[in-house]
Design an enzyme around this catalytic site. Structure first.
Site, mmCIF file in Angstrom:
data_model
loop_
_atom_site.group_PDB
_atom_site.id
_atom_site.type_symbol
_atom_site.label_atom_id
_atom_site.label_comp_id
_atom_site.label_asym_id
_atom_site.label_seq_id
_atom_site.Cartn_x
_atom_site.Cartn_y
_atom_site.Cartn_z
ATOM 1 N N ASP A 114 -12.161 -11.110 7.223
ATOM 2 C CA ASP A 114 -10.789 -10.730 7.580
ATOM 3 C C ASP A 114 -10.811 -9.504 8.482
ATOM 4 O O ASP A 114 -10.082 -8.532 8.253
ATOM 5 C CB ASP A 114 -9.962 -10.454 6.325
ATOM 6 C CG ASP A 114 -8.461 -10.397 6.615
ATOM 7 O OD1 ASP A 114 -8.056 -10.892 7.682
ATOM 8 O OD2 ASP A 114 -7.711 -9.860 5.788
ATOM 9 N N VAL B 41 0.858 -1.180 0.000
ATOM 10 C CA VAL B 41 0.000 0.000 0.000
ATOM 11 C C VAL B 41 0.896 1.233 0.000
ATOM 12 O O VAL B 41 1.805 1.350 0.833
ATOM 13 C CB VAL B 41 -0.943 0.023 1.219
ATOM 14 C CG1 VAL B 41 -1.820 1.275 1.183
ATOM 15 C CG2 VAL B 41 -1.809 -1.228 1.251
#
EC number: 2.7.11.1
Length: 643
Positions: free
Chosen positions: A391, A279
């Site tokens: 998740d 990211v």
């Protein structure tokens, strides 16, 4: 060097302590496809419990390793595998499979990282399309003639002797002559233009229409004129198509800013790295890019499809997009994507809950609002969008903190759909993405709900964790939207317990990380390593150990009295499915976990929190979620959890 704010001293002053921030614990590797797994016979597994090294009986381990190798050999190749494994050729190779599909492999000049995007398609013989060129490099098969939506021309079918091949060539020659006449007729009547130039590439998709490989689904290029972000556009068919627009400036302004392998060429800043990718925060400080770690575009497909569904469903429900249409109902969705670089763009946030440094008793009210908002997001995602997040971790809850007081969380959103799976009733296998960039339509992988493929091991709901301790490859019990939603909320309860320990432990976050969190994540890391090795017995053993750590975390907040009933139910379960000595081993390991995860330094602030409305709200919902140990508990009303 970072500093950590310690609890106030008796004289009212505040101290600072140097902090070395450990990296966030990694999640399991990418889930396997359904074809990668085989059914296992149910057997009574002897739970090891206390063997932290994962040691198991050699005979059992060998049997399972053999099963894994058999599974690996029997795995059916995907379209991307066919292309990457095929040598580069100058002709078209087309073989008819038993599933009624023709596998067309086209050569092009793209790199292996780009070639998987389009150069291999599953083409329906009946009423679909053959794509004869690569949309990235515009090269491909130049002598393929298409007629009536079928693959024809110089395609060779593997197998057979030379005489049969000669006969096939004669038949193909006759077919080509007939196709030329029909194509010329179609061209004169306004149909697809046909050319006999052997160097020109042909494709059914043109500037007006995208004909997909899925019967009954046609997508029009003009649809992209009115949309700027991925969005679901339902057509009344059996499909749920999400349209993903593309602007050439996306690569110029975003992809290229991330740069190449040389760090000096990058204007973006790396802010996160994990099993599924990296990211980056761009120089505008408002945009983040997530680049997939592998060449597979499955995660990009899943991310943009879920983003489009969330955006459409939220707008229908009256929600307005925030942060440049990147947040709906506390869910962070993609604003764009690029298949060439295999990345998606989002709004950028300050940090995630795991790396948040401002935990303090004074921020309790803001923490309650944050968890309540994430619960609303999970309910919307499961019950309105038909998607299980699977998740929920501190690493996947992004926050912006109050600039005037960093102890307060101003905004929290749920992100990262790496392990998410669709459970939209009646449409499983019909969730598709239409890309303007390549003029192609692609389907999402089918959902399998294997327990080892969902949730971070440290935050997996207890009713699923105990099933993994016996049958790691078991699927989610009696799947339904309500059960998936409650399961996600249970994972959120474990995250709330994890964060509340940071708030209430007066030793400070540095000490909590090196003691309680290390005891939890140490076993979770071993579980991930065992999953990567496909060691079934080690996974089962570590899951049984994780149960004791999760219970110990909960016990530090709720006390021993609340733990008696779930402990008794777990002991009865282990005695039934394992052996009569399993409960004694389980209790012994649980006692050791209680010593490792010490709650004695939380007593003062815990009593104070229990007397406040915000503290009671968090503790009551931790009790409601972290003590669910039976699959029947998943049938409760999800709106009664973190209301």
């Amino acid at each position: 060097m970072s500093v950590e704010l310690t609890p106030p001293r008796s004289d009212g002053s505040v101290g600072f302590a140097p902090v070395v921030v450990p990296p966030a614990p990694r999640k399991p590797l990418r889930r396997r496809a359904v074809s990668d797994l085989e059914k296992l016979y149910k057997v009574k597994r002897r739970l090891v419990f206390g063997a932290d090294d994962g040691a198991v009986d050699n005979d059992t381990s060998n049997n399972n390793s053999g099963s894994s190798s058999t599974t690996s050999r029997s795995r059916r190749k995907t379209a991307a595998d066919v292309v990457s494994d095929s040598p580069k050729r100058t002709d078209d190779s087309s073989t008819a499979g038993e599933d009624g599909y023709t596998h067309c492999v086209h050569s092009c000049a793209c790199t292996p990282g780009e070639r998987h995007l389009l150069c291999c398609e599953l083409v329906s013989i009946g009423d679909s399309v053959s794509v004869a060129r690569c949309p990235l490099c515009s090269l491909g098969i130049s002598t393929t003639y298409l007629s009536r939506g079928c693959c024809r021309g110089r395609s060779k079918v593997t197998g057979g002797d030379e005489d049969e091949e000669d006969e096939d060539e004669e038949e193909n020659s006759q077919d080509e002559d007939r196709d030329e006449e029909e194509a010329a007729s179609a061209s004169s009547s306004g149909g697809l233009e046909w050319s006999d130039d052997s160097n020109s590439a042909l494709s059914w998709s043109d500037e007006n229409i995208i004909i997909s490989p899925f019967p009954g689904l046609k997508c029009y290029v003009t649809t992209f004129e009115d949309i700027r972000q991925p969005v679901l556009l339902e057509t009344g068919s059996a499909y749920l198509p999400v349209y993903v627009p593309y602007d050439e400036s996306f690569c110029r302004n975003r992809c290229l800013e991330r740069g190449g392998d040389d760090d000096d060429e990058r204007d973006a800043t790396l802010i996160g790295k994990g099993s599924f990718g990296q990211v980056w925060r761009l120089s505008d400080k408002k945009t983040a890019l997530k680049a997939a770690a592998s060449e597979s575009i499955n995660e990009t497909l899943l991310t943009v499809w879920i983003s489009g569904v969330v955006r459409s469903r939220a707008q229908d429900a009256g929600y307005r997009g925030e942060l440049d249409d990147s947040v709906y109902c506390n869910i962070l969705v993609a604003t764009g994507s690029c298949l060439r670089h295999n990345l998606v763009s989002f709004a950028s946030f300050d940090r995630d809950l795991y790396n948040y440094r401002g935990w303090h008793y004074a921020g309790l009210a803001s923490y309650r609002r944050a968890f309540s908002g994430i619960a609303d997001a999970l309910r919307f995602l499961n019950l309105r969008c038909g998607v299980g997040h699977f998740d929920v971790t501190p690493m996947n809850v992004l926050i912006n903190y109050d600039r005037a007081d960093d102890r307060q969380i101003a905004r929290a959103v749920i992100c990262d759909f790496s392990l998410s799976q669709c459970h939209t009733e009646g449409t499983t296998g019909h969730c598709v993405v239409v890309f303007q960039q390549t003029k192609t339509v692609r389907a999402l992988p089918k959902s399998a709900y294997y327990l080892t493929d969902i949730y971070h091991p440290a935050f997996k709901p207890l009713m699923l964790q105990k099933l993994c301790a016996i049958e790691p490859r078991k699927q989610f019990p009696k799947p339904s939207a309500n059960r998936f939603c409650v399961s996600d909320l249970c994972a959120l309860g474990h995250v709330a317990a994890f964060c509340l320990v940071r708030v209430l432990d007066e030793r400070g976050q540095l000490k909590v990380r090196s003691t309680s969190e290390d005891a939890l994540f140490g076993v979770a890391r071993k579980t991930c390593d065992a999953l990567a090795r496909h060691s079934v017995d080690e996974v089962a053993n570590f899951c049984s150990l994780l149960i004791t750590r999760q219970l110990a975390y909960t016990a530090t907040l709720l006390g021993s009295d609340d733990m008696r009933e779930p402990m008794a139910r777990l002991c009865d379960y282990f005695e039934t499915v394992s052996d009569k000595d399993a409960p004694d081993r389980f209790r012994s390991v649980y006692k050791r976990a209680r010593r490792e995860i010490d709650g004695s330094y939380m007593v003062r602030l815990l009593l104070a929190a229990s007397e406040t409305e915000d503290g009671r709200y968090l503790l009551d919902n931790i009790r409601a979620t972290c003590l669910m140990v039976d699959s029947e508990d998943l049938d409760v009303d999800p709106y009664k959890i973190f209301p």
